[in-house]
Design a protein around this motif. Structure first.
Motif, short mmCIF file in Angstrom:
data_model
loop_
_atom_site.label_atom_id
_atom_site.label_comp_id
_atom_site.label_asym_id
_atom_site.label_seq_id
_atom_site.Cartn_x
_atom_site.Cartn_y
_atom_site.Cartn_z
N LYS A 64 11.43 43.92 68.82
CA LYS A 64 10.62 44.25 69.98
C LYS A 64 9.22 44.60 69.55
N HIS A 71 12.05 37.56 75.65
CA HIS A 71 12.03 38.31 76.90
C HIS A 71 10.66 38.95 77.04
N ILE A 96 10.91 40.13 84.79
CA ILE A 96 11.25 39.78 83.41
C ILE A 96 11.27 38.26 83.25
N SER A 97 10.55 37.78 82.24
CA SER A 97 10.55 36.35 81.93
C SER A 97 11.46 36.13 80.74
N ILE A 98 12.33 35.14 80.84
CA ILE A 98 13.27 34.85 79.76
C ILE A 98 13.21 33.36 79.42
N THR A 133 10.22 40.85 73.44
CA THR A 133 11.42 41.07 72.66
C THR A 133 12.06 39.74 72.33
N SER A 155 15.61 38.19 71.17
CA SER A 155 17.03 38.41 70.96
C SER A 155 17.58 37.23 70.17
N SER A 197 6.24 41.40 83.34
CA SER A 197 5.36 40.24 83.21
C SER A 197 4.09 40.41 84.03
N SER A 242 16.10 34.00 72.06
CA SER A 242 15.37 34.00 73.32
C SER A 242 14.21 34.99 73.28
N GLU A 262 17.63 41.68 67.04
CA GLU A 262 16.61 41.92 68.05
C GLU A 262 15.35 42.46 67.41
N ASN A 307 14.65 30.50 76.55
CA ASN A 307 15.73 30.33 75.60
C ASN A 307 15.51 29.16 74.66
#
Lengths: 113, 110
Positions: B58, B76, B18-20, B63, B65, B80, B74, B56, B22
């Motif tokens: 998607k 998500h 998972i890439s996050i 996604t 948030s 990935s 952010s 949220e 911000n």
């Protein structure tokens, strides 16, 4: 396939010369944006048009830069005289005027020697 | 003054992870928060966007948030893929004001 087109894609010029970049927005879009992208500053908004009228050009150096929309299918960004610090990728984007969506062109990579 | 602050500057993720990314903003008048994806030599492409009336959104593996009270949002990227390797920009806008974050270079390792 509707897309924003920009010409030229690459431009190398000498300091002091005039540079003109052109943009054809997506047909039907009534907002046009000009951005400059550099490694140091990232994406900077230079000018913003709605229905061909300039709404905001506060991000543009007024002494040497000018942006116009002669008609709904053409936006131009001119630099006169150009300076080495103007070297950057210049993007044009257009939007349908609702929801602030923007669709970017491929950019013009400008190098001023 | 930077209107939109984006972090991290770069991110390396394993395939399938998972890439996050911000972003934080200051101006509570902002009412549109898009994310753009940019590949080398190309213009930014709109990926997904959100308005502050939802928390949220998607679309496929992507996604957003949104935390209105914290003035943060952010991106998500689930599962990935190496093809997701690109630079991602958040942005915020209202009226005639448009501000982009400084970008996050994402590398997804096979």
């Amino acid at each position: 396939d509707a897309r924003v087109t920009q010409t030229p894609r690459h431009k190398v010029t000498e300091m002091g010369q005039e540079v003109t970049m052109r943009c054809q927005p997506i047909l039907g879009h009534n907002t046009v944006f000009w951005y400059r992208q550099t490694m140091m500053q990232g994406l900077e908004l230079l000018a913003y048009f709605r229905n061909r009228a300039p709404l905001d050009d506060s991000g543009m150096p007024k002494d040497r830069f000018s942006a116009e929309m002669p008609d709904a299918t053409l936006a131009t960004l001119k630099i006169q005289p150009s300076e080495p610090r103007d070297s950057a990728v210049y993007f044009c984007a257009s939007g349908p005027g609702q929801g602030n969506e923007q669709f970017f062109g491929p950019g013009t990579r400008l190098t001023v020697l | 003054q930077q209107q939109v602050k984006q972090s991290p500057q770069s991110l390396i993720v394993q395939k399938g992870g998972i890439s996050i990314i911000n972003c934080a903003y200051e101006n509570t008048a902002f009412d549109y928060f898009p994310w753009y994806q940019q590949f080398p030599g190309k213009g930014p492409a709109l990926l997904i966007a959100i308005r502050p009336d939802v928390s949220e959104k998607k679309e496929g593996r992507f996604t957003i948030s949104f935390n209105k009270s914290a003035k943060q949002f952010s991106l998500h990227i689930m599962d990935s893929q190496p093809g997701d390797s690109a630079t991602y920009f958040c942005a915020a806008s209202t009226g005639n004001q448009f501000y982009f974050g400084t970008g996050t270079s994402l590398t997804v390792i096979p």
